[in-house]
Write a protein that holds these residues in place. Sequence first.
Motif, PDB file in Angstrom:
ATOM      1  N   ILE A  20      35.072  50.514  41.028  1.00 53.45           N
ATOM      2  CA  ILE A  20      33.687  50.074  41.206  1.00 53.45           C
ATOM      3  C   ILE A  20      33.067  50.927  42.303  1.00 53.45           C
ATOM      4  N   ARG A  21      31.981  51.647  41.968  1.00 49.85           N
ATOM      5  CA  ARG A  21      31.389  52.596  42.888  1.00 49.85           C
ATOM      6  C   ARG A  21      29.885  52.347  43.021  1.00 49.85           C
ATOM      7  N   GLY A  22      29.348  52.828  44.124  1.00 47.28           N
ATOM      8  CA  GLY A  22      27.913  52.715  44.327  1.00 47.28           C
ATOM      9  C   GLY A  22      27.479  53.420  45.586  1.00 47.28           C
ATOM     10  N   TRP A  23      26.168  53.454  45.807  1.00 45.82           N
ATOM     11  CA  TRP A  23      25.672  53.985  47.062  1.00 45.82           C
ATOM     12  C   TRP A  23      24.581  53.068  47.584  1.00 45.82           C
ATOM     13  N   VAL A  24      24.378  53.166  48.899  1.00 45.30           N
ATOM     14  CA  VAL A  24      23.445  52.290  49.606  1.00 45.30           C
ATOM     15  C   VAL A  24      22.396  53.160  50.280  1.00 45.30           C
ATOM     16  N   GLU A  25      21.135  52.768  50.120  1.00 47.80           N
ATOM     17  CA  GLU A  25      20.043  53.531  50.719  1.00 47.80           C
ATOM     18  C   GLU A  25      19.001  52.573  51.263  1.00 47.80           C
ATOM     19  N   ASP A  26      18.089  53.110  52.099  1.00 48.54           N
ATOM     20  CA  ASP A  26      16.977  52.300  52.584  1.00 48.54           C
ATOM     21  C   ASP A  26      15.790  52.457  51.630  1.00 48.54           C
ATOM     22  N   THR A  27      14.672  51.864  51.979  1.00 55.48           N
ATOM     23  CA  THR A  27      13.515  51.884  51.078  1.00 55.48           C
ATOM     24  C   THR A  27      12.871  53.261  51.007  1.00 55.48           C
ATOM     25  N   GLN A  28      13.269  54.176  51.911  1.00 55.52           N
ATOM     26  CA  GLN A  28      12.767  55.540  51.874  1.00 55.52           C
ATOM     27  C   GLN A  28      13.679  56.457  51.068  1.00 55.52           C
ATOM     28  N   GLY A  29      14.748  55.891  50.501  1.00 53.63           N
ATOM     29  CA  GLY A  29      15.684  56.683  49.715  1.00 53.63           C
ATOM     30  C   GLY A  29      16.726  57.410  50.541  1.00 53.63           C
ATOM     31  N   LYS A  30      16.815  57.114  51.845  1.00 54.68           N
ATOM     32  CA  LYS A  30      17.791  57.777  52.695  1.00 54.68           C
ATOM     33  C   LYS A  30      19.114  56.997  52.671  1.00 54.68           C
ATOM     34  N   PRO A  31      20.246  57.706  52.580  1.00 59.18           N
ATOM     35  CA  PRO A  31      21.535  57.004  52.527  1.00 59.18           C
ATOM     36  C   PRO A  31      21.830  56.291  53.843  1.00 59.18           C
ATOM     37  N   LEU A  32      22.514  55.186  53.727  1.00 55.79           N
ATOM     38  CA  LEU A  32      22.886  54.391  54.897  1.00 55.79           C
ATOM     39  C   LEU A  32      24.389  54.498  55.119  1.00 55.79           C
ATOM     40  N   GLN A  33      24.772  55.222  56.147  1.00 51.04           N
ATOM     41  CA  GLN A  33      26.182  55.326  56.508  1.00 51.04           C
ATOM     42  C   GLN A  33      26.600  54.096  57.310  1.00 51.04           C
ATOM     43  N   PHE A  34      27.835  53.641  57.094  1.00 48.11           N
ATOM     44  CA  PHE A  34      28.424  52.479  57.768  1.00 48.11           C
ATOM     45  C   PHE A  34      27.842  51.150  57.292  1.00 48.11           C
ATOM     46  N   ALA A  35      27.215  51.143  56.120  1.00 47.86           N
ATOM     47  CA  ALA A  35      26.885  49.868  55.487  1.00 47.86           C
ATOM     48  C   ALA A  35      28.183  49.218  55.021  1.00 47.86           C
ATOM     49  N   THR A  36      28.207  47.899  54.973  1.00 50.05           N
ATOM     50  CA  THR A  36      29.390  47.162  54.555  1.00 50.05           C
ATOM     51  C   THR A  36      29.189  46.631  53.146  1.00 50.05           C
ATOM     52  N   ALA A  37      30.080  47.025  52.248  1.00 54.31           N
ATOM     53  CA  ALA A  37      30.058  46.543  50.864  1.00 54.31           C
ATOM     54  C   ALA A  37      31.263  45.631  50.655  1.00 54.31           C
ATOM     55  N   LYS A  38      31.004  44.427  50.155  1.00 53.94           N
ATOM     56  CA  LYS A  38      32.065  43.445  49.954  1.00 53.94           C
ATOM     57  C   LYS A  38      32.087  43.002  48.500  1.00 53.94           C
ATOM     58  N   LEU A  39      33.282  42.809  47.984  1.00 53.56           N
ATOM     59  CA  LEU A  39      33.462  42.165  46.690  1.00 53.56           C
ATOM     60  C   LEU A  39      33.903  40.733  46.930  1.00 53.56           C
ATOM     61  N   ASN A  40      33.172  39.791  46.336  1.00 50.61           N
ATOM     62  CA  ASN A  40      33.487  38.378  46.476  1.00 50.61           C
ATOM     63  C   ASN A  40      33.817  37.790  45.108  1.00 50.61           C
ATOM     64  N   LEU A  41      34.844  36.970  45.100  1.00 47.96           N
ATOM     65  CA  LEU A  41      35.224  36.264  43.875  1.00 47.96           C
ATOM     66  C   LEU A  41      35.265  34.776  44.181  1.00 47.96           C
TER      67      LEU A  41
END
Length: 908
Positions: A20-41
């Motif tokens: 499972i892959r993805g990327w995180v950005e702000d509303t200006q389209g700039k990537p956000l380094q050190f964002a936390t992505a969690k999978l919850n079940l």
Amino acid sequence: MSLVANFFAIALGAQDTGGIRGWVEDTQGKPLQFATAKLNLDGVEIASKTTDASGMFEFSTDFLRLDSVTLEVSYVNKATQTIVLKKANYASVIKMTLPNLSLTLNDVVVTGTVKNQNSASSIVFDEEAIRQLQAFSLMDVLNTLPGKKTEAPNLQSPQTINLRTSASDADAINNSFGIAVFIDGVRVSNETNMQSRGLSSRGLGGSLLNAQGETAMDVTYNGFDLRDIPMSNIASIEVIQGIGSARYGDFTNGAILITTKAGKAPYSFTTNINGGSSSFSLTKGLSLGEKAGAVNFSIGYLNSNDDPRDKLKSYDNFNASLKWTKNFSKVVTNSLTINGESNLDDIKADPDDDDRVMSYSKRRNLRISNNTTFNFNKRFFNTASVLLNYSQGKQYTYSQMLFNQPPKGIGYKDTTGIYEGVFIPGNYLAVEEIDGKPIAYSANIDMQTNLLPTAGLQHQLSFGFAFNTSGNTGLGYIVDPNRPRWVNLSNQNERSFSYEDSVRFENNVALYLQDNVRGKMFSRRFNLGLGFRLNFQNGRNNPQPRVSFNYYVHKNWSLSTSYGISFKSPSLAHLYPAPTYFDIPLLNLYTGQVNKSLYLVYTQKVLAKNERLRNAVTYQFEQGVTFNSARIGNGSLFGYYKKNKNGFNTFSEFIPAEIPLYDYTLNEDGTIAYFPTGEQGKVWELKRSRMNNGLSSVDYGLQLSFQTKFVPVIATSFGLRAGYTVSKYTGGNLTTTELASDVAQQNGVVYVQYINKQRTSRESIVSFTTSTHIPKVGFIVNTVIDYQPLLKQRWEAQNIYPVAYTLYTGEVIVPSPEAARNDALAYLRKGFGEADQEQLVIPSKGFWNFNMRVAKEIKKSIRLSVSAFNVLNMKPKAYKISNNNGSDSVGIYNYRPLSITIGASLQL
């Protein structure tokens, strides 16, 4: 660092790809380094990743076998985004766009949310909820838990928290001491705090130094002072009140898990003012480029004056933190954190005070921690982390008072024996000083596997190792024999007591294993948590099994059951109290001239170390039901039962002493010659307080919380939170020994034992909340209406009949219950010759308290907030009824006047 990463990569093989892959950005389209992505079940976190410099994250292919999973992405100063992924979506690269936190967003959460994270009943506060509370300290956030009262900020005295109890006195102190605080996985504790007077002469409660107005300056033997935790750099708070994961240990009554901010963020300046209290903070997250990572810093200042018209007492806190986060590779992420804070609980001398009373407490602390996380994405291993921490503090407590009284004789030697003491003048400036230097080291290694399918079930293992050592190398209790603060108190005098020479470092080691099992039963999903923690503390092994079971009886309803055993080790102050010095005057002859006076004294030194003190233990059971509906809202109801044993308390110990009798003659030059008579005397009243595991109690009750969905027609959501607690104090010390009355001593009795008083207390709080939010104009209004029923409380008269008594001969007599109540032993009854003790009854009439918060955002960069506590200035009343004549009196109960907090924040 790269060598360590390469070693792990080689040992475990190359990374899997195609998960499972993805990327995180702000509303200006700039990537956000050190964002936390969690999978919850099913609401439980099963994996967590940190985005790289391009904003990308990737989970192992092992999670592709799940039919669906919830992806949650968060970042500092951004609104958390959550989506549910179906199996068909796994092949796509998921894009997550995080907008800035703002009141113009539609979904703004302003309260804590019940989540099945590290506990079935965990309550989580995110960054926006914390910001809404205008919190001066962590206590202001915790006061919004179910069963807690909404109160105005108060920084004048130390702030400690109690969870799931209505206890008071020593039981409340033990409850707070058994609550652990973790900051980014590092446990910060009060176990090295030894800022207290001699335990021997004063007991548990009386040993604390007080400022003017009897306000305690330190929290020795108690929980952590929550004022010392800066609020400016907190990203989220999780409160565990029930049975926590086996990963967390050395707590008996709950844990508070704090996560600090990491990643790029704008300058943010926040200030709050409430009466004589004010807070200021400045935070910023700087991006250092793809290779260098990011740095987050925060600076904060708290100031409080109980009465702005009186400048004698003030509280000041300076704090600063620096956190450097860097991705060394796709596998390794490292965070280095440096925190420093300095407190000054300052009381200036009043120039008009002839007694020259002054006291203050200064504290400085430095903590350095480093957390290295390895994201393997392997078939077996998912993540691992190595967390190292070092902390050191400096504590200094001072008190003074000018004495003007007759000269007194005093003993000063620190050994047992007979010697000539000294006479101290009646007029001098008495000084009391305590110098502490707490030090602590810790290391934690944690590992987590991916989902491991076995026989139709999915297992996920967590296991690890923890080590910590702590000590105190301060100068300790400093006593100047020429100007002691306390003289001949309970036949005792303090001596200097060096912590560096007398207190050894205490080591605690722990191993843990947690297996989270997921599957289906009767076509319904379930989660089973099996945890085991083994602590080696103070030379003892403490096995701590923990089990939790969560079952979905419906798509919106789930039931949970948890049981666990947890231990709490004693602090250094519990283990290493100063020795007891009994000073018994044999001849006390003061003639007006020191060189022609005599103070002959016998000193008996008794050691007071408690190295055999056992760890406190709690057995806890929790049963709950949760409800979650996309149309209606979410809620939970939890019932709990806690049995607490081996709590820390003091008891009175009498130590009879045989002393030789002396006589004297006057010499021609006016000096005094003394000599033994050859006879012996016995002193019976020598008494000291000893620390032991003498507390036992039971707490049980209910906690309810419910929050509706936003109702668009009225732009409002509604909430309810409530708590009901019953606490029974049974006491490990079943009896107490007291010196017999004068009448009893005339009958040859010196000590009498009575059954300790058993108490039951009840507490209940119901809070109704509303939140009216108008996103278009960035405006929100929150109301909190507390209702506290005054449940009937009775303080029964203590048992007045003796269960045993000791004669001058040393013989112990145990009368039968009938004989103890016979009038022949009436002179042994407690309070003999005095009126019966008063019984207090509070009627069950409750009282209401209305509170309100208003916030307005201007151009998404300026936020103005106002909080009002006890808006209607209500003054609840209670009744006191006497047993003797049935008369009653009316008094104000728990009155807090109207209090207003004004705040503003600016982001650039």
